[in-house]
Design a protein around this motif. Structure first.
Motif, PDB file in Angstrom:
ATOM      1  N   MET A 165       0.842  -1.198   0.000  1.00 29.66           N
ATOM      2  CA  MET A 165       0.000   0.000   0.000  1.00 29.66           C
ATOM      3  C   MET A 165       0.881   1.255   0.000  1.00 29.66           C
ATOM      4  O   MET A 165       1.860   1.339   0.724  1.00 29.66           O
ATOM      5  CB  MET A 165      -0.912  -0.003   1.231  1.00 29.66           C
ATOM      6  N   SER A 166       0.525   2.205  -0.849  1.00 25.86           N
ATOM      7  CA  SER A 166       1.321   3.427  -0.969  1.00 25.86           C
ATOM      8  C   SER A 166       1.252   4.247   0.317  1.00 25.86           C
ATOM      9  O   SER A 166       0.221   4.313   0.980  1.00 25.86           O
ATOM     10  CB  SER A 166       0.805   4.267  -2.137  1.00 25.86           C
ATOM     11  N   LYS A 167       2.373   4.875   0.636  1.00 24.93           N
ATOM     12  CA  LYS A 167       2.413   5.728   1.810  1.00 24.93           C
ATOM     13  C   LYS A 167       1.634   7.010   1.527  1.00 24.93           C
ATOM     14  O   LYS A 167       1.787   7.623   0.470  1.00 24.93           O
ATOM     15  CB  LYS A 167       3.863   6.056   2.155  1.00 24.93           C
ATOM     16  N   PRO A 168       0.778   7.444   2.467  1.00 23.03           N
ATOM     17  CA  PRO A 168      -0.009   8.664   2.237  1.00 23.03           C
ATOM     18  C   PRO A 168       0.863   9.906   2.221  1.00 23.03           C
ATOM     19  O   PRO A 168       1.860   9.992   2.946  1.00 23.03           O
ATOM     20  CB  PRO A 168      -0.973   8.686   3.428  1.00 23.03           C
ATOM     21  N   LEU A 169       0.495  10.871   1.395  1.00 22.09           N
ATOM     22  CA  LEU A 169       1.190  12.151   1.401  1.00 22.09           C
ATOM     23  C   LEU A 169       0.805  12.942   2.651  1.00 22.09           C
ATOM     24  O   LEU A 169       1.634  13.640   3.238  1.00 22.09           O
ATOM     25  CB  LEU A 169       0.827  12.950   0.142  1.00 22.09           C
ATOM     26  N   LEU A 170      -0.466  12.849   3.032  1.00 22.31           N
ATOM     27  CA  LEU A 170      -0.968  13.426   4.283  1.00 22.31           C
ATOM     28  C   LEU A 170      -1.923  12.417   4.903  1.00 22.31           C
ATOM     29  O   LEU A 170      -2.914  12.025   4.280  1.00 22.31           O
ATOM     30  CB  LEU A 170      -1.711  14.747   4.019  1.00 22.31           C
ATOM     31  N   ASP A 171      -1.624  11.980   6.123  1.00 16.24           N
ATOM     32  CA  ASP A 171      -2.482  10.988   6.764  1.00 16.24           C
ATOM     33  C   ASP A 171      -3.688  11.671   7.427  1.00 16.24           C
ATOM     34  O   ASP A 171      -3.844  12.885   7.387  1.00 16.24           O
ATOM     35  CB  ASP A 171      -1.690  10.176   7.786  1.00 16.24           C
ATOM     36  N   ILE A 172      -4.522  10.873   8.067  1.00 19.04           N
ATOM     37  CA  ILE A 172      -5.833  11.305   8.559  1.00 19.04           C
ATOM     38  C   ILE A 172      -5.779  12.614   9.338  1.00 19.04           C
ATOM     39  O   ILE A 172      -6.555  13.534   9.087  1.00 19.04           O
ATOM     40  CB  ILE A 172      -6.462  10.217   9.450  1.00 19.04           C
ATOM     41  N   HIS A 173      -4.863  12.741  10.291  1.00 20.47           N
ATOM     42  CA  HIS A 173      -4.851  13.913  11.167  1.00 20.47           C
ATOM     43  C   HIS A 173      -3.721  14.889  10.880  1.00 20.47           C
ATOM     44  O   HIS A 173      -3.425  15.770  11.686  1.00 20.47           O
ATOM     45  CB  HIS A 173      -4.794  13.458  12.632  1.00 20.47           C
ATOM     46  N   GLU A 174      -3.090  14.745   9.723  1.00 20.19           N
ATOM     47  CA  GLU A 174      -2.046  15.690   9.336  1.00 20.19           C
ATOM     48  C   GLU A 174      -2.669  16.905   8.660  1.00 20.19           C
ATOM     49  O   GLU A 174      -3.580  16.779   7.841  1.00 20.19           O
ATOM     50  CB  GLU A 174      -1.038  15.017   8.396  1.00 20.19           C
ATOM     51  N   LYS A 175      -2.157  18.083   9.016  1.00 23.25           N
ATOM     52  CA  LYS A 175      -2.723  19.321   8.489  1.00 23.25           C
ATOM     53  C   LYS A 175      -1.893  19.836   7.308  1.00 23.25           C
ATOM     54  O   LYS A 175      -0.686  20.000   7.439  1.00 23.25           O
ATOM     55  CB  LYS A 175      -2.757  20.393   9.583  1.00 23.25           C
ATOM     56  N   PRO A 176      -2.551  20.125   6.183  1.00 24.30           N
ATOM     57  CA  PRO A 176      -1.825  20.727   5.060  1.00 24.30           C
ATOM     58  C   PRO A 176      -1.579  22.207   5.316  1.00 24.30           C
ATOM     59  O   PRO A 176      -2.200  22.806   6.201  1.00 24.30           O
ATOM     60  CB  PRO A 176      -2.789  20.527   3.880  1.00 24.30           C
ATOM     61  N   SER A 177      -0.692  22.796   4.529  1.00 19.04           N
ATOM     62  CA  SER A 177      -0.449  24.239   4.640  1.00 19.04           C
ATOM     63  C   SER A 177      -1.661  25.003   4.114  1.00 19.04           C
ATOM     64  O   SER A 177      -2.567  24.418   3.517  1.00 19.04           O
ATOM     65  CB  SER A 177       0.790  24.613   3.831  1.00 19.04           C
ATOM     66  N   GLY A 178      -1.678  26.308   4.316  1.00 16.64           N
ATOM     67  CA  GLY A 178      -2.837  27.119   3.938  1.00 16.64           C
ATOM     68  C   GLY A 178      -3.229  26.977   2.484  1.00 16.64           C
ATOM     69  O   GLY A 178      -4.395  26.705   2.151  1.00 16.64           O
ATOM     70  N   ILE A 179      -2.267  27.141   1.566  1.00 18.98           N
ATOM     71  CA  ILE A 179      -2.553  27.046   0.133  1.00 18.98           C
ATOM     72  C   ILE A 179      -2.960  25.624  -0.232  1.00 18.98           C
ATOM     73  O   ILE A 179      -3.900  25.406  -1.004  1.00 18.98           O
ATOM     74  CB  ILE A 179      -1.326  27.474  -0.706  1.00 18.98           C
ATOM     75  N   GLN A 180      -2.249  24.637   0.322  1.00 16.79           N
ATOM     76  CA  GLN A 180      -2.584  23.241   0.072  1.00 16.79           C
ATOM     77  C   GLN A 180      -4.017  22.940   0.510  1.00 16.79           C
ATOM     78  O   GLN A 180      -4.773  22.274  -0.203  1.00 16.79           O
ATOM     79  CB  GLN A 180      -1.628  22.321   0.844  1.00 16.79           C
ATOM     80  N   LEU A 181      -4.369  23.435   1.678  1.00 17.82           N
ATOM     81  CA  LEU A 181      -5.701  23.181   2.226  1.00 17.82           C
ATOM     82  C   LEU A 181      -6.787  23.708   1.300  1.00 17.82           C
ATOM     83  O   LEU A 181      -7.778  23.015   1.018  1.00 17.82           O
ATOM     84  CB  LEU A 181      -5.836  23.822   3.611  1.00 17.82           C
ATOM     85  N   VAL A 182      -6.602  24.906   0.798  1.00 16.45           N
ATOM     86  CA  VAL A 182      -7.613  25.517  -0.080  1.00 16.45           C
ATOM     87  C   VAL A 182      -7.723  24.747  -1.390  1.00 16.45           C
ATOM     88  O   VAL A 182      -8.831  24.400  -1.821  1.00 16.45           O
ATOM     89  CB  VAL A 182      -7.259  26.998  -0.352  1.00 16.45           C
ATOM     90  N   THR A 183      -6.603  24.464  -2.031  1.00 17.18           N
ATOM     91  CA  THR A 183      -6.644  23.790  -3.334  1.00 17.18           C
ATOM     92  C   THR A 183      -7.172  22.362  -3.217  1.00 17.18           C
ATOM     93  O   THR A 183      -7.993  21.924  -4.029  1.00 17.18           O
ATOM     94  CB  THR A 183      -5.249  23.777  -3.982  1.00 17.18           C
ATOM     95  N   LEU A 184      -6.710  21.638  -2.200  1.00 14.69           N
ATOM     96  CA  LEU A 184      -7.169  20.259  -2.018  1.00 14.69           C
ATOM     97  C   LEU A 184      -8.650  20.201  -1.632  1.00 14.69           C
ATOM     98  O   LEU A 184      -9.380  19.302  -2.052  1.00 14.69           O
ATOM     99  CB  LEU A 184      -6.321  19.562  -0.946  1.00 14.69           C
ATOM    100  N   SER A 185      -9.101  21.181  -0.853  1.00 14.28           N
ATOM    101  CA  SER A 185     -10.507  21.227  -0.450  1.00 14.28           C
ATOM    102  C   SER A 185     -11.402  21.550  -1.645  1.00 14.28           C
ATOM    103  O   SER A 185     -12.473  20.958  -1.807  1.00 14.28           O
ATOM    104  CB  SER A 185     -10.709  22.266   0.653  1.00 14.28           C
ATOM    105  N   PHE A 186     -10.966  22.477  -2.495  1.00 12.40           N
ATOM    106  CA  PHE A 186     -11.725  22.798  -3.713  1.00 12.40           C
ATOM    107  C   PHE A 186     -11.828  21.566  -4.615  1.00 12.40           C
ATOM    108  O   PHE A 186     -12.851  21.327  -5.257  1.00 12.40           O
ATOM    109  CB  PHE A 186     -11.060  23.952  -4.477  1.00 12.40           C
ATOM    110  N   GLN A 187     -10.762  20.795  -4.648  1.00 15.14           N
ATOM    111  CA  GLN A 187     -10.742  19.580  -5.444  1.00 15.14           C
ATOM    112  C   GLN A 187     -11.857  18.632  -5.010  1.00 15.14           C
ATOM    113  O   GLN A 187     -12.594  18.072  -5.837  1.00 15.14           O
ATOM    114  CB  GLN A 187      -9.379  18.910  -5.288  1.00 15.14           C
TER     115      GLN A 187
END
Length: 444
Positions: A1-23
Motif C-alpha cells: 500500500m502506498s504511503k499517504p502524502l498526508l495521513d488522517i490527522h495531518e494538516k496541510p499548509s494554507g494554500i494546500q488546504l484551499v486547493t485540495l478542499s476545492f478539489q
C-alpha cells in the motif's frame, strides 16, 4: 500500500488546504446538485446541507473517517412519490419529501443504536447481496425512462385551434438530444481515458462541456444570472413555517424502506474507504458511529429542505488518487460548499443548465447505478443456477421496475422500489436452503 502524502490527522499548509478542499468540492458538486435538479428541490440547499452533514459526520466519527456526504441518488424516485411528482420543474409537495427524509434519518439512528448494542451481523443477515444487488439495479433501471425523456424531449406550447387556448405538449428535439449526447460522451471519456484527478469528477466535467455546447447552440438564457445578487439566502424549507408537519403512511412507505439499500451502500463505502486509508472503520470508530453520522446528517438536511445524504464514492476516489487522507481537507471542502450555497449568481447559473444536459449525464449515472448492482452479484459469486437466488432477484426486478403497488387504502400504499426491497428481504428470510452470504467485516 502506498504511503499517504498526508495521513488522517495531518494538516496541510494554507494554500494546500484551499486547493485540495476545492478539489473535493468539485468532485462531489455535479452529483450533489443533480439530485435536487431532478426532484425539484433547491441546488443551493443541497450544497449547504452537504457541507453541514459532512461536518456533523466528522464530529460523530471523532474526525477519524475522511468521508464527504452528498445527495443520495437512491432517494430520487421515493422523493418524487412522497412529494406527489413535479409540476413546472418543482416538487408538488416538497414538505412531504422532507418529512420522509427525516424519518430516514431517524431510522438510521435506530439502526446505529441496535448495532451499538448487538453488533452488525444481524444487519448483514437481512441485507445479503442477493437482496441488495437487484434493488440497486431497480434504482438505476427504474429511472432509465426519465433520463432518456430528459435527454431528447422538450415541452412546447402550441395553440389548440378547437379551444383557442395554449396547451403544453412533449416533442422530440434533435438539437437538445445532441446536447445530451455531447454531455454523455464527454463524461464517458473522462471516466475511461483519464487516470488522474479528472477521472474522479466526470459528472462535473461532463456537465460543463455539455453546458458550453448548449451555449454555442443558443439554448441557454443568462438573463437570470445577470439579475441575481451576489449574496442570496438559499430557499429553506422549514417544518411548521413552509409546510405542515404531518406523517402519513404514503410518506413513510415511499422513503423508509429504501434504507435497506442505503445501509448496504454505507457499509460498502466504509469498507472501501478503510482499504484506501489503511484503517478498519468497522471497529474504530465503528459502524454504529458512521451510520449515526449519516442519519443525523440526513435528518438535519431535511430539517431545512435538503435531500437525504450518503457518503460519496467520488470523494473516496479523490482520496485514492491523491493519497491525501487528511480530515481537514474534507472539512475545508464542507466549509467551501456552505459558502458557495450563498453565492446567488452561482446558483442562478446552475438553474440555467438545460434539461438535456442533465438527461445526458443521467443516462450514464443511472446506468452505472444499475451496473453496480450487477457488479455486486458478480463479486459475491451469486449462483443463478440456484433457483432460490433466481426467484429472489427476478421478483425484486419485476416488482421494482414494473411499479407494482399495494394499495391498502387511498392513503396507505407501498409501491415500486420500496415494495421490491421489502419483498426481497422477506423472500430471503423465508425461502429454504439459505446460503451464508455474510461478509467478514473484521478483515483488514
Amino acid at each position: 500500500m502506498s504511503k499517504p502524502l498526508l495521513d488522517i490527522h495531518e494538516k496541510p499548509s494554507g494554500i494546500q488546504l484551499v486547493t485540495l478542499s476545492f478539489q473535493h468540492m468539485f468532485a462531489m458538486f455535479g452529483s450533489t446538485i443533480l439530485v435536487p435538479k431532478l426532484v425539484g428541490l433547491s441546488p443551493a440547499i443541497a450544497l449547504l446541507t452537504s457541507g453541514i452533514a459532512t461536518i456533523v459526520f466528522l464530529l460523530i466519527t471523532q474526525f477519524k473517517v475522511p468521508a464527504y456526504l452528498g445527495s443520495s441518488f437512491a432517494f430520487i424516485a421515493p422523493i418524487l412519490i412522497a412529494a406527489g411528482g413535479l409540476k413546472n420543474g418543482e416538487s408538488v409537495s416538497p414538505g412531504n419529501a422532507m418529512i420522509g427524509a427525516m424519518l430516514v434519518g431517524i431510522t438510521y439512528g435506530i439502526v446505529s443504536l441496535v448495532i451499538w448494542k448487538t453488533g452488525y451481523k444481524w444487519l448483514m443477515n437481512i441485507l445479503p447481496p442477493i437482496v441488495v444487488a437487484p434493488v440497486i439495479m431497480v434504482i438505476g433501471l427504474g429511472l432509465a425512462a426519465t433520463a432518456v425523456d430528459m435527454a431528447m424531449n422538450i415541452t412546447v406550447e402550441t395553440l389548440d385551434t378547437a379551444t383557442g387556448e395554449m396547451v403544453k405538449e412533449t416533442v422530440y428535439s434533435f438539437k437538445h438530444f445532441t446536447v445530451a449526447l455531447v454531455t454523455l460522451f464527454s463524461a464517458i471519456i473522462f471516466t475511461v481515458y483519464f487516470k488522474n484527478i479528472l477521472s474522479a469528477m466526470p459528472v462535473l466535467l461532463g456537465i460543463i462541456i455539455g453546458y458550453l455546447y448548449a451555449v454555442i447552440l443558443g439554448l441557454v438564457d443568462f438573463t437570470a444570472v445577470g439579475e441575481a445578487k451576489w449574496f442570496t439566502l438559499p430557499d429553506f424549507l422549514i417544518p411548521g413555517v413552509h409546510y405542515e408537519f404531518t406523517i402519513t403512511s404514503t410518506i413513510f412507505w415511499a422513503m423508509v424502506p429504501i434504507v435497506i439499500v442505503t445501509l448496504s451502500e454505507h457499509i460498502g463505502h466504509q469498507l472501501v474507504l478503510g482499504k484506501v486509508v489503511n484503517r478498519n472503520y468497522v471497529k474504530d470508530p465503528g459502524l454504529h458511529r458512521s451510520i449515526l453520522g449519516d442519519g443525523i446528517g440526513t435528518f438535519l438536511s431535511a430539517l431545512i429542505g435538503g435531500p437525504p445524504k450518503t457518503t460519496y464514492g467520488e470523494n473516496i476516489g479523490v482520496l485514492a488518487i491523491t493519497r491525501v487522507y487528511s480530515v481537514y481537507v474534507i472539512l475545508g471542502a464542507a466549509i467551501i460548499a456552505i459558502v458557495f450555497s450563498f453565492v446567488g449568481k452561482a446558483m442562478a447559473l446552475i438553474e440555467t443548465i438545460p434539461t438535456a444536459v442533465l438527461g445526458g449525464i443521467s443516462i450514464l449515472l443511472f446506468g452505472i447505478i444499475a451496473s453496480s448492482g450487477l457488479r455486486m452479484l458478480v463479486e459475491n459469486n451469486i449462483d443463478f443456477g440456484n433457483n432460490r437466488n433466481l426467484v429472489i432477484s427476478s421478483v425484486i426486478l419485476v416488482i421494482g421496475i414494473g411499479g407494482a403497488a399495494f394499495h391498502f387504502t387511498d392513503a396507505f400504499k407501498v409501491e415500486g422500489m420500496a415494495l421490491a426491497a421489502i419483498v426481497g428481504v422477506l423472500l430471503n428470510l423465508l425461502l429454504p436452503e439459505r446460503e451464508k452470504e455474510v461478509a467478514n467485516l473484521d478483515e483488514e
